[in-house]
Every structure is written in structure tokens, then in C-alpha cells.
Design a protein around this motif. Structure first.
Motif: not given
Length: 161
Positions: A79-87
């Protein structure tokens, strides 16, 4: 002298008997009317409903965190890389949209200004332009005077030049 005699007492007035009718009249004079009563009931009912919904929301949030916390902790490396990418993607998209709106607004203002339609703030631009022109002409006149002064000094210092 009779006024100073401490043993002398004024006759007391008899208390009028309490009339139930006068009490009811006073109570009705201060009682809320029907519109105020309906308003109070509406406020009480809507406040109660909102308080109930707030309690249910807090309870559901706490239960959801209790139940899903282990799943979130275990899957956090995903979730952390996906959240960073989406942000970063959303922030970039919103920045591009904001800059695009600012550029379109600026170009629209310039178009209206050069067409002579007097957009908001055009009087300030005209005033600034006239001040710049006046300052430039004063500097030009001063340079001519000062340049002629220097030319005369050069001729005085070197008569053959």
C-alpha cells in the motif's frame, strides 16, 4: 418624636390571597407560543438524531480499525508504494490543471486588454506603463545632458581629441 420611638410599629398590610386565576394568567403570558414550541421540538429531535449518527459513526470506525488493522499492517509494503504513486499522480494532474487554468485566464485577459475591452486591472497597467515611459524619457534627457557634459570635459582634458 413618635417616629423615633422603637416600640412604635407600622400597621402591616394584609397579604392578598393567592388567586389561581392570576397565576395562570402570568404563566400563559410567559409560555412559548406554538411556533416556538415546534422550533424547540425540531431542534431537539434533529440534535438527537445527529448525536445518534455520530455515535454510530465512531463505533463503526473503531470496529473497522480493530478488524482491519492486522490486514493493513501485513499488506503495508504494497500500500505504501501504491499510495505514493497515486498521490504524486493526482498532485501532478491537479497542478497541470491549475497551471492550465491560470494560463487560459491570463491569455484571456491579455486578449481583452489588447482589443481595448478594458478588463479589470487594465487601468493599473496603463498607469504603470505611463510611469515607465516617463521615467525612461527622464533618464534619456539626463543622459543627454550628462553625456554632453562629459564630452566637454574630455575635450578640455585632451584638446586634440
Amino acid at each position: 418624636m413618635a417616629e423615633r420611638n422603637p416600640n412604635h410599629q407600622r400597621p402591616s398590610r394584609p397579604n392578598p390571597p393567592l388567586n389561581a386565576n392570576s397565576f395562570l394568567l402570568k404563566f400563559q403570558a410567559h409560555a412559548p407560543n406554538s411556533a416556538q414550541l415546534i422550533g424547540f421540538l425540531t431542534l431537539f429531535i434533529s440534535g438527537s438524531i445527529l448525536l445518534l449518527l455520530t455515535g454510530l459513526t465512531v463505533a463503526a470506525t473503531v470496529l473497522g480499525l480493530i478488524l482491519f488493522a492486522p490486514l493493513l499492517i501485513i499488506s503495508s509494503p504494497i500500500w505504501v508504494p501504491i499510495g505514493t504513486f497515486l498521490f504524486l499522480t493526482v498532485a501532478g494532474f491537479l497542478s497541470i490543471c491549475g497551471f492550465g487554468v491560470a494560463i487560459v485566464a491570463g491569455l484571456s485577459w491579455m486578449y481583452r486588454y489588447f482589443r481595448g475591452l478594458h478588463p479589470p486591472g487594465s487601468d493599473r497597467v496603463d498607469y504603470a506603463r505611463s510611469r515607465i515611459y516617463d521615467t525612461a524619457s527622464h533618464v534619456k534627457d539626463y543622459a543627454r545632458e550628462y553625456g554632453g557634459y562629459l564630452q566637454g570635459k574630455v575635450k578640455d582634458a585632451a584638446p586634440g581629441a
